[in-house]
Design an enzyme around this catalytic site. Structure first.
Site, mmCIF file in Angstrom:
data_model
loop_
_atom_site.group_PDB
_atom_site.id
_atom_site.type_symbol
_atom_site.label_atom_id
_atom_site.label_comp_id
_atom_site.label_asym_id
_atom_site.label_seq_id
_atom_site.Cartn_x
_atom_site.Cartn_y
_atom_site.Cartn_z
ATOM 1 N N GLU A 126 -6.981 4.779 7.565
ATOM 2 C CA GLU A 126 -6.749 6.143 7.475
ATOM 3 C C GLU A 126 -8.063 6.735 6.615
ATOM 4 O O GLU A 126 -8.171 7.945 6.851
ATOM 5 C CB GLU A 126 -5.501 6.496 6.403
ATOM 6 C CG GLU A 126 -4.424 6.095 7.420
ATOM 7 C CD GLU A 126 -3.187 5.462 6.671
ATOM 8 O OE1 GLU A 126 -2.999 5.721 5.383
ATOM 9 O OE2 GLU A 126 -2.305 4.979 7.204
ATOM 10 N N GLU B 217 -5.292 -4.570 10.618
ATOM 11 C CA GLU B 217 -4.441 -3.708 10.820
ATOM 12 C C GLU B 217 -4.532 -2.923 11.931
ATOM 13 O O GLU B 217 -5.658 -2.032 12.164
ATOM 14 C CB GLU B 217 -4.306 -2.904 9.662
ATOM 15 C CG GLU B 217 -3.950 -3.325 8.274
ATOM 16 C CD GLU B 217 -3.335 -2.294 7.241
ATOM 17 O OE1 GLU B 217 -2.265 -2.494 6.770
ATOM 18 O OE2 GLU B 217 -3.944 -1.319 7.088
ATOM 19 N N GLY C 240 2.147 2.507 10.791
ATOM 20 C CA GLY C 240 3.357 3.740 10.739
ATOM 21 C C GLY C 240 3.836 4.056 12.152
ATOM 22 O O GLY C 240 4.579 4.971 11.995
ATOM 23 N N LYS D 141 0.124 4.150 -0.272
ATOM 24 C CA LYS D 141 -0.383 5.392 0.313
ATOM 25 C C LYS D 141 -0.444 6.474 -0.469
ATOM 26 O O LYS D 141 -0.301 6.484 -1.730
ATOM 27 C CB LYS D 141 -0.008 5.742 1.852
ATOM 28 C CG LYS D 141 -0.158 4.278 2.473
ATOM 29 C CD LYS D 141 0.022 4.665 4.048
ATOM 30 C CE LYS D 141 -0.183 3.284 4.618
ATOM 31 N NZ LYS D 141 -0.272 3.381 6.267
ATOM 32 N N SER E 117 3.421 -1.832 10.403
ATOM 33 C CA SER E 117 4.861 -1.959 10.669
ATOM 34 C C SER E 117 5.463 -3.578 10.484
ATOM 35 O O SER E 117 6.333 -3.844 11.208
ATOM 36 C CB SER E 117 5.113 -1.422 12.155
ATOM 37 O OG SER E 117 4.732 0.005 12.296
ATOM 38 N N HIS F 291 -9.586 1.072 4.606
ATOM 39 C CA HIS F 291 -8.380 1.329 5.376
ATOM 40 C C HIS F 291 -8.485 2.397 6.702
ATOM 41 O O HIS F 291 -9.418 3.379 6.472
ATOM 42 C CB HIS F 291 -7.369 1.854 4.443
ATOM 43 C CG HIS F 291 -5.972 1.919 4.967
ATOM 44 N ND1 HIS F 291 -5.453 2.851 6.179
ATOM 45 C CD2 HIS F 291 -4.936 0.999 4.865
ATOM 46 C CE1 HIS F 291 -4.100 2.524 6.234
ATOM 47 N NE2 HIS F 291 -3.735 1.511 5.646
ATOM 48 N N ASN G 295 0.943 -1.059 0.023
ATOM 49 C CA ASN G 295 -0.159 0.171 0.115
ATOM 50 C C ASN G 295 0.865 1.270 0.185
ATOM 51 O O ASN G 295 1.481 1.461 1.079
ATOM 52 C CB ASN G 295 -0.961 -0.011 1.267
ATOM 53 C CG ASN G 295 -1.706 1.278 1.489
ATOM 54 O OD1 ASN G 295 -1.766 2.130 0.401
ATOM 55 N ND2 ASN G 295 -2.157 1.567 2.299
HETATM 56 P P1 13P Z 1 2.925 0.689 7.652
HETATM 57 O O1 13P Z 1 3.548 -0.849 7.396
HETATM 58 O O2 13P Z 1 3.679 1.843 7.253
HETATM 59 O O3 13P Z 1 2.866 0.470 9.321
HETATM 60 O O4 13P Z 1 1.532 0.659 7.093
HETATM 61 C C1 13P Z 1 0.575 -0.247 7.361
HETATM 62 C C2 13P Z 1 -0.581 -0.077 6.506
HETATM 63 O O5 13P Z 1 -1.265 0.738 6.916
HETATM 64 C C3 13P Z 1 -0.632 -0.680 5.322
HETATM 65 O O6 13P Z 1 -2.069 -0.628 4.859
#
Ligand code: 13P
Length: 248
Positions: free
Chosen positions: A97, A166, A172, A13, A210, A95, A11
């Site tokens: 976010e 997640e 992150g 982002k 992560s 997601h 992803n």
């Molecule tokens: P990170 O791997 O950067 O923690 O992000 C996870 C994520 O949100 C993948 O969709």
């Protein structure tokens, strides 16, 4: 009953540029583990670039969101049929976010997953609790409530749906759920899916938050973790490919 498939999905982002994507895609298209399904989910403007750069490779092209509506007066939105036209085969829905910054409800997420399925896309349905919810003992209840509106999809189309767990506190932050914590929630999700429909035992349940080259193998060796949804590490070709190998 078929076993869940192994997946590693990047992803990106809101990251990338035409130049940096070209180098990343050139490296990841030679993914080293044919038994693992691999996809990268890019921002919408780059889907044409993915379509061209991944043509002839086993790496699938993915998007990060889709509109639940088919067409019409929905300014700024992108339909599942449009994603298909650009060669996209998977799409993230719900997601954290998007739940956080775009106020997406679990009902809307289910409608997006249904629209994706109807167009022949595989929705990756993202769920996960916040730190406050975990500390209040509400992690399982939160995830169960997020899955519930998708119940009819799991019953009807389990072969074409993927779940990604997640935990919001692990995204992150560099804080990964321990393999034991992640496995416990994955086992809970698996049990919820089987309660909805025995056929949903074959739904792949991915872990995200992560995941790094250094911790992927241990996470993916848990019995109910079928692969990963990778954020930051998917932007570095060597790290992403090493995570793919860890899922084999
Ligand atoms: P990170 O791997 O950067 O923690 O992000 C996870 C994520 O949100 C993948 O969709």
């Amino acid at each position: 009953m078929s076993k869940p498939e192994r997946w590693v999905i990047g992803n990106w982002k809101m990251n990338g540029s035409l130049a940096s994507n070209a180098a990343l895609l050139e490296a990841v298209r030679a993914q080293p583990a044919p038994a693992v399904k691999v996809a990268v989910c890019a921002p919408f403007p780059y889907l044409h670039q993915l379509q061209q750069a991944l043509s002839g490779s086993d790496v699938q092209s993915g998007a990060q969101d889709v509109c639940e509506q088919g067409a019409g007066a929905y300014t700024g939105q992108v339909s599942a049929a449009m994603l298909r036209e650009f060669g996209t085969s998977v799409v993230l829905v719900g997601h954290s976010e998007r739940r956080q910054f775009n106020a997406e409800s679990s009902e809307l997420v289910a409608a997006k997953a249904a629209a994706a399925l109807a167009a022949g896309l595989t929705p990756i349905i993202c769920v996960g609790e916040t730190l406050a919810q975990r500390q209040a003992g509400l992690a399982e209840a939160t995830v169960a409530a997020q899955l519930a509106p998708c119940a009819s999809l799991f019953a009807a189309a389990s072969a074409n749906v993927v779940v990604a767990y997640e935990p919001v506190w692990a995204i992150g932050t560099g804080i990964t759920a321990t393999p034991v914590e992640a496995q416990a929630m994955h086992a809970f999700i698996r049990a919820q899916l089987i309660l909805i429909s025995p056929s949903a035992a074959s739904v792949s349940v991915l872990y995200g938050g992560s995941v790094k080259a250094s911790n992927a193998k241990e996470l993916f060796s848990q019995p109910d973790i079928d692969g990963g949804l990778i954020g930051g590490a998917s932007l570095v070709a060597a790290d992403f490919l090493s995570i793919v190998s860890a899922a084999a």
